[in-house]
Motif scaffolding. Structure first.
Motif, PDB file in Angstrom:
ATOM      1  N   LEU A   1      12.164  23.147  -7.288  1.00 42.26           N
ATOM      2  CA  LEU A   1      10.513  22.932  -6.715  1.00 42.26           C
ATOM      3  C   LEU A   1      10.579  22.077  -7.429  1.00 42.26           C
ATOM      4  O   LEU A   1       9.373  20.682  -6.861  1.00 42.26           O
ATOM      5  N   LEU A   2      10.936  20.960  -8.797  1.00 38.19           N
ATOM      6  CA  LEU A   2      10.643  19.691  -8.456  1.00 38.19           C
ATOM      7  C   LEU A   2      10.876  18.901  -8.472  1.00 38.19           C
ATOM      8  O   LEU A   2      10.434  18.318  -7.494  1.00 38.19           O
ATOM      9  N   GLN A   3      12.410  19.019  -7.800  1.00 40.15           N
ATOM     10  CA  GLN A   3      13.040  18.147  -6.563  1.00 40.15           C
ATOM     11  C   GLN A   3      12.174  18.180  -5.321  1.00 40.15           C
ATOM     12  O   GLN A   3      11.686  17.248  -4.775  1.00 40.15           O
ATOM     13  N   GLY A   4      11.564  18.764  -4.963  1.00 40.38           N
ATOM     14  CA  GLY A   4      11.245  19.777  -3.531  1.00 40.38           C
ATOM     15  C   GLY A   4       9.530  18.902  -3.419  1.00 40.38           C
ATOM     16  O   GLY A   4       9.299  18.143  -2.532  1.00 40.38           O
ATOM     17  N   PHE A   5       8.962  19.751  -4.686  1.00 40.22           N
ATOM     18  CA  PHE A   5       7.554  18.611  -4.790  1.00 40.22           C
ATOM     19  C   PHE A   5       7.427  17.206  -5.071  1.00 40.22           C
ATOM     20  O   PHE A   5       6.648  16.697  -4.295  1.00 40.22           O
ATOM     21  N   SER A   6       7.885  16.922  -5.332  1.00 34.51           N
ATOM     22  CA  SER A   6       8.103  15.418  -5.992  1.00 34.51           C
ATOM     23  C   SER A   6       8.275  14.113  -4.272  1.00 34.51           C
ATOM     24  O   SER A   6       7.719  14.151  -4.216  1.00 34.51           O
ATOM     25  N   LEU A   7       9.645  15.186  -3.700  1.00 34.63           N
ATOM     26  CA  LEU A   7      10.280  14.276  -2.353  1.00 34.63           C
ATOM     27  C   LEU A   7       8.678  14.878  -1.612  1.00 34.63           C
ATOM     28  O   LEU A   7       8.568  13.626  -0.756  1.00 34.63           O
ATOM     29  N   ALA A   8       8.032  16.036  -1.942  1.00 34.88           N
ATOM     30  CA  ALA A   8       6.988  16.207  -0.797  1.00 34.88           C
ATOM     31  C   ALA A   8       6.370  15.376  -0.894  1.00 34.88           C
ATOM     32  O   ALA A   8       5.425  14.972  -0.030  1.00 34.88           O
ATOM     33  N   GLY A   9       5.742  15.340  -2.544  1.00 40.98           N
ATOM     34  CA  GLY A   9       4.237  14.239  -2.813  1.00 40.98           C
ATOM     35  C   GLY A   9       4.923  13.197  -1.561  1.00 40.98           C
ATOM     36  O   GLY A   9       3.848  12.306  -2.021  1.00 40.98           O
ATOM     37  N   LEU A  10       5.746  12.462  -2.215  1.00 39.41           N
ATOM     38  CA  LEU A  10       6.330  10.912  -1.434  1.00 39.41           C
ATOM     39  C   LEU A  10       6.306  11.094  -0.558  1.00 39.41           C
ATOM     40  O   LEU A  10       5.713  10.273   0.099  1.00 39.41           O
ATOM     41  N   GLY A  11       6.288  11.919   0.634  1.00 35.92           N
ATOM     42  CA  GLY A  11       6.409  11.200   1.749  1.00 35.92           C
ATOM     43  C   GLY A  11       5.142  11.712   2.381  1.00 35.92           C
ATOM     44  O   GLY A  11       4.510  11.392   3.308  1.00 35.92           O
TER      45      GLY A  11
ATOM     46  N   VAL B   1       1.085  -1.242   0.295  1.00 35.16           N
ATOM     47  CA  VAL B   1       0.151   0.061  -0.126  1.00 35.16           C
ATOM     48  C   VAL B   1       1.364   1.233  -0.316  1.00 35.16           C
ATOM     49  O   VAL B   1       0.150   2.031  -0.783  1.00 35.16           O
ATOM     50  N   LEU B   2       1.879   0.671   0.758  1.00 34.70           N
ATOM     51  CA  LEU B   2       3.217   2.209   0.563  1.00 34.70           C
ATOM     52  C   LEU B   2       3.373   2.643  -0.326  1.00 34.70           C
ATOM     53  O   LEU B   2       3.889   3.942  -0.960  1.00 34.70           O
ATOM     54  N   VAL B   3       3.563   1.424  -1.055  1.00 35.17           N
ATOM     55  CA  VAL B   3       4.463   1.435  -2.623  1.00 35.17           C
ATOM     56  C   VAL B   3       3.088   2.553  -2.988  1.00 35.17           C
ATOM     57  O   VAL B   3       3.699   3.232  -4.014  1.00 35.17           O
ATOM     58  N   GLY B   4       1.913   2.060  -3.750  1.00 40.13           N
ATOM     59  CA  GLY B   4       1.593   2.298  -4.389  1.00 40.13           C
ATOM     60  C   GLY B   4       0.899   4.258  -4.042  1.00 40.13           C
ATOM     61  O   GLY B   4       0.865   5.098  -4.578  1.00 40.13           O
ATOM     62  N   LEU B   5       0.747   4.524  -2.385  1.00 44.39           N
ATOM     63  CA  LEU B   5       0.789   5.905  -2.126  1.00 44.39           C
ATOM     64  C   LEU B   5       1.851   6.660  -2.241  1.00 44.39           C
ATOM     65  O   LEU B   5       1.829   8.232  -2.739  1.00 44.39           O
ATOM     66  N   ALA B   6       2.753   6.467  -1.911  1.00 44.55           N
ATOM     67  CA  ALA B   6       4.078   7.109  -2.630  1.00 44.55           C
ATOM     68  C   ALA B   6       4.797   7.390  -3.626  1.00 44.55           C
ATOM     69  O   ALA B   6       4.699   8.560  -4.172  1.00 44.55           O
ATOM     70  N   PHE B   7       3.978   6.546  -4.611  1.00 39.16           N
ATOM     71  CA  PHE B   7       3.907   6.699  -5.866  1.00 39.16           C
ATOM     72  C   PHE B   7       3.613   7.674  -6.422  1.00 39.16           C
ATOM     73  O   PHE B   7       3.673   8.714  -7.274  1.00 39.16           O
ATOM     74  N   ALA B   8       2.305   7.826  -6.409  1.00 38.56           N
ATOM     75  CA  ALA B   8       1.157   8.356  -6.593  1.00 38.56           C
ATOM     76  C   ALA B   8       0.880   9.880  -5.984  1.00 38.56           C
ATOM     77  O   ALA B   8       1.147  11.094  -6.739  1.00 38.56           O
ATOM     78  N   GLY B   9       1.837  10.059  -4.968  1.00 39.46           N
ATOM     79  CA  GLY B   9       2.469  11.481  -4.369  1.00 39.46           C
ATOM     80  C   GLY B   9       3.348  11.903  -5.692  1.00 39.46           C
ATOM     81  O   GLY B   9       3.613  13.440  -4.939  1.00 39.46           O
ATOM     82  N   LEU B  10       4.035  11.055  -5.486  1.00 34.00           N
ATOM     83  CA  LEU B  10       5.577  11.279  -5.980  1.00 34.00           C
ATOM     84  C   LEU B  10       4.883  12.416  -7.281  1.00 34.00           C
ATOM     85  O   LEU B  10       5.421  13.170  -8.199  1.00 34.00           O
ATOM     86  N   CYS B  11       4.266  11.128  -8.376  1.00 33.08           N
ATOM     87  CA  CYS B  11       3.704  11.791  -9.373  1.00 33.08           C
ATOM     88  C   CYS B  11       2.974  12.770  -8.712  1.00 33.08           C
ATOM     89  O   CYS B  11       2.844  13.830 -10.394  1.00 33.08           O
ATOM     90  N   LEU B  12       2.006  13.112  -8.392  1.00 30.71           N
ATOM     91  CA  LEU B  12       0.741  13.824  -8.347  1.00 30.71           C
ATOM     92  C   LEU B  12       1.750  15.472  -7.474  1.00 30.71           C
ATOM     93  O   LEU B  12       1.939  16.655  -8.003  1.00 30.71           O
ATOM     94  N   GLY B  13       3.392  15.498  -7.554  1.00 36.84           N
ATOM     95  CA  GLY B  13       3.578  16.328  -6.649  1.00 36.84           C
ATOM     96  C   GLY B  13       4.895  16.354  -8.051  1.00 36.84           C
ATOM     97  O   GLY B  13       4.738  17.758  -7.449  1.00 36.84           O
ATOM     98  N   SER B  14       5.070  15.953  -8.519  1.00 35.44           N
ATOM     99  CA  SER B  14       5.900  16.067  -9.635  1.00 35.44           C
ATOM    100  C   SER B  14       4.870  17.047 -10.650  1.00 35.44           C
ATOM    101  O   SER B  14       5.215  17.836 -11.719  1.00 35.44           O
ATOM    102  N   PHE B  15       3.638  16.627 -10.990  1.00 35.48           N
ATOM    103  CA  PHE B  15       2.853  17.402 -12.359  1.00 35.48           C
ATOM    104  C   PHE B  15       2.882  18.446 -11.383  1.00 35.48           C
ATOM    105  O   PHE B  15       2.616  19.679 -12.121  1.00 35.48           O
ATOM    106  N   GLY B  16       2.310  18.784 -10.063  1.00 29.86           N
ATOM    107  CA  GLY B  16       2.309  20.106  -9.693  1.00 29.86           C
ATOM    108  C   GLY B  16       3.193  21.030  -9.762  1.00 29.86           C
ATOM    109  O   GLY B  16       2.832  22.512 -10.007  1.00 29.86           O
ATOM    110  N   ALA B  17       4.996  20.837  -9.620  1.00 28.96           N
ATOM    111  CA  ALA B  17       5.777  21.546 -10.179  1.00 28.96           C
ATOM    112  C   ALA B  17       5.645  22.043 -11.416  1.00 28.96           C
ATOM    113  O   ALA B  17       6.011  23.202 -11.262  1.00 28.96           O
TER     114      ALA B  17
END
Length: 327
Positions: free
Chosen positions: A67-77, A17-33
């Protein structure tokens, strides 16, 4: 695992479940950035690949990549931070089932990281010079080329021409990774590996290996693995995610501040000083570092050790009494 709560969901399922949530967060964070970058700097999404390939050739390349790195990692977290809601547990109870026994615990964890620097430099130097067997020569060439490319990008991102850039760097490269990666690797993965295998040591060591491997830097695997072990045991002993977060932050922030000081000429008296070097520090320093770090680790283990009356958790996630400890 001392002080950690039982969760009805199987540990392997929680990790998946973590893998799915982290991947989704990473994608959303990257897209937002990317959307923010297009709005603020006027870059098109199609042109962003050119910025990544040659950030120095674009006036806002540094800011865009930060911005991309910060948002991506923030989405992962953020994805990892949702795990307590998935298993129906309080946030603090999931990631920090024990309160800090002392405000000095995070400070001591940070001090441990600083003490370890000379010893870690020996591991860095050894690992950087490792050569693969002849049959894997092609892989070694590819791996070194990849790491050289990543190193060049890191060097570009850590060129701090002003104090403002340093602050941005500390937030993006030290604060965000310390929070996001500790939630993922210690807070969820390690905790569930300990439950799954019924062994604290197995959970810490496997999580540390995953932590190092996921960075895809083969010639820095060993020192990062050792760092993962230290962070893992700090979490296991303290039962509070803030302790490994403090150590992780110190590891990253110290290097950034040191780089900034060098770039500002603070060490002009020693032109041979190169904080990017993989050369080992003198052996006397490394030996002193090992001795002091060993003493600090022992002291932290004694101070942070959970009281005997605290219950542990079996691999099935069922709390057991102190007379039935895991190995």
């Amino acid at each position: 695992m001392k002080g950690f709560p039982a969760h009805p969901m199987h540990p392997l399922l929680q990790i998946l479940v973590l893998v799915g949530l982290a991947f989704a967060g990473l994608c959303l964070g990257s897209f937002g950035a990317l959307l923010l970058i297009t709005q603020v700097y006027g870059y098109s999404l199609a042109a962003f690949g050119q910025i990544s390939a040659n950030p120095a050739g674009h006036p806002h390349g540094w800011a865009a990549l930060m911005l991309l790195q910060g948002f991506s990692l923030a989405g992962l977290g953020a994805g990892a931070a949702l795990m307590p809601a998935v298993v129906g547990a309080p946030w603090a109870g999931y990631f920090a089932p024990r309160r800090l026994g002392s405000a000095g615990w995070p400070l001591a964890a940070g001090a441990l990281i600083l003490v370890l620097i000379p010893l870690m430099s020996v591991l860095v130097a050894w690992n950087a010079d490792v050569h693969f067997p002849t049959v894997l020569h092609g892989f070694e060439v590819w791996a070194r080329a990849s790491e050289d490319q990543a190193g060049a990008l890191t060097k570009f991102l850590t060129q701090f021409s002003s104090a403002g850039r340093l602050v941005v760097g500390v937030v993006v490269i030290a604060v965000v990774p310390a929070v996001a990666e500790e939630l993922v690797f210690r807070g969820v993965i390690q905790q569930n590996l300990v439950r799954w295998f019924g062994s604290r040591h197995a959970g810490v060591w496997i999580a540390a290996a995953i932590f190092s491997a996921i960075h895809f830097q083969f010639f820095g695997f060993v020192p990062r693995f050792v760092l993962g072990l230290i962070l893992g045991y700090l979490y296991e002993w303290s039962g509070n995610i803030l302790v490994p977060m403090a150590a992780h932050f110190t590891n990253n922030a110290f290097q950034l501040v040191l780089l900034y000081l060098v770039q500002r000429g603070a060490f002009g008296w020693n032109t041979a000083f190169d904080p990017d070097s993989t050369a080992a520090l003198p052996w006397p320093l490394a030996l002193a570092s090992a001795a002091l770090a060993g003493g600090l680790l022992w002291g932290l283990r004694q101070r942070m050790g959970a009281p005997r009356q605290m219950r542990t958790v079996s691999r099935q996630g069922v709390a057991v009494g102190p007379g039935q400890p895991m190995q």
